[in-house]
Design an enzyme around this catalytic site. Structure first.
Site, PDB file in Angstrom:
ATOM      1  N   SER A 153      30.527  -4.624  60.598  1.00 36.54           N
ATOM      2  CA  SER A 153      29.735  -5.707  60.013  1.00 36.54           C
ATOM      3  C   SER A 153      30.514  -7.015  60.081  1.00 36.54           C
ATOM      4  O   SER A 153      31.715  -7.056  59.786  1.00 36.54           O
ATOM      5  CB  SER A 153      29.397  -5.402  58.549  1.00 36.54           C
ATOM      6  N   ASP A 161      24.159  -1.901  53.200  1.00 39.22           N
ATOM      7  CA  ASP A 161      25.042  -1.971  54.370  1.00 39.22           C
ATOM      8  C   ASP A 161      25.139  -0.637  55.097  1.00 39.22           C
ATOM      9  O   ASP A 161      25.705  -0.547  56.174  1.00 39.22           O
ATOM     10  CB  ASP A 161      26.442  -2.428  53.934  1.00 39.22           C
ATOM     11  N   GLN A 215      21.838  -8.996  58.628  1.00 46.54           N
ATOM     12  CA  GLN A 215      23.245  -8.757  58.943  1.00 46.54           C
ATOM     13  C   GLN A 215      23.467  -8.903  60.440  1.00 46.54           C
ATOM     14  O   GLN A 215      22.610  -8.535  61.246  1.00 46.54           O
ATOM     15  CB  GLN A 215      23.657  -7.340  58.513  1.00 46.54           C
TER      16      GLN A 215
END
Length: 294
Positions: free
Chosen positions: A235, A211, A285
């Protein structure tokens, strides 16, 4: 602050291991904490990694995680403990599926489905590693890059660095105008110390790392940067597929690009390769991206 004042190397890795070592509070419930020093909201990779720890602890250790899909629904408070509740969706002959929910103040901040598989043999192929990418020893270290941007030392001089991150191109935290547009963002990473041999822990560490730079590939397409005069982001969801065994404390190349951005959202995808070219994982993502003033 200088590098000798920030937690790095094995000390930072040991702190990460403490963060991932959840406290059982019931048969399928756990409690997690955030690092004592960190950003103003819980880092997404942390809550995803902890949610995977919680799910994995309720599954037969012989079954290894092969995919996870999660949604970030509220910002997490780094001062408050995080409760993880795990639901056993199914235990079949080959697969186990779990749903792991992270809660603060009795409200979900993140939820995730994860699937675990009994090891099996089968077809085996993967796309080749990107050609002509310099190795991790041939690109600048984080310290080398930060030396050019002393205004960033205040932030990076406080947050522990358990991951050795080495950008092949320009990172997204440089000054506006300093970043040329590039359709790919490629980063070498490794956990900057030694991890135990537990495969679940390595999967959780890789999830934590995945991430960190992925959404930056959306900005890279436009030569944009984070912060004043650039873009602010968060995110929205995160998915990881684990393809082959690996160690997160050995170098892997994170090859990221963005196929689409629209409606203040950007989609980013990445492939992770070992130094010897094995494709170990894939990540996708979507993030919220909004321009901010100078």
């Amino acid at each position: 602050m200088s590098d000798d004042q920030v937690l790095v190397g094995q000390a930072a890795v040991d702190q990460l291991l403490e963060v991932l070592d959840l406290v059982p509070t019931g048969t399928r419930s756990f409690r997690g904490m955030s690092p004592p020093v960190g950003p103003q909201r819980v880092y997404g990779g942390q809550v995803a990694g902890q949610a995977l720890v919680a799910a994995g602890r309720t599954v037969d250790p012989e079954r290894v995680v092969h995919s996870l899909h999660g949604y970030f629904v509220r910002p997490g408070d780094p001062v408050e403990p995080i409760t993880y509740e795990v639901e056993g969706i199914r235990d079949g002959r080959s697969f186990s599926v779990r749903r792991s929910v992270a809660l603060q103040h009795d409200k979900p901040i993140f939820f995730m489905s994860a699937s675990f598989q009994r090891p099996e043999d089968g077809l085996d192929h993967h796309a080749p590693v990107p050609p002509d990418v310099p190795g991790p020893e041939q690109v600048p270290t984080m310290s080398d890059r930060l030396a050019r941007y002393p205004e960033r030392l205040g932030v990076w001089g406080q947050i522990p660095r358990p991951i050795d991150v080495r950008y092949v191109g320009e990172p997204g935290w440089v000054r506006p105008g300093d970043r040329p547009a590039d359709p790919h963002q490629r980063v070498w990473m490794r956990i900057d110390g030694k991890l135990p041999d537990d495969p679940l822990l390595h999967a959780c560490a890789l999830t934590y790392a995945s991430d960190l730079t992925l959404l930056d590939s959306v900005l890279s397409v436009h030569g944009e940067v984070w912060g004043p005069g650039g873009v602010a982001g968060a995110s929205l969801d995160h998915a990881v597929w684990f393809h082959r065994p690996f160690r997160a404390d050995e170098w892997f190349l994170y090859d990221c690009w963005s196929p689409s951005a629209s409606g203040a959202r950007g989609l980013a995808t990445g492939r992770l390769f070992t130094v010897d070219g094995r494709h170990i994982a894939s990540v996708v993502q979507e993030g919220l991206l909004r321009r901010v003033g100078a």
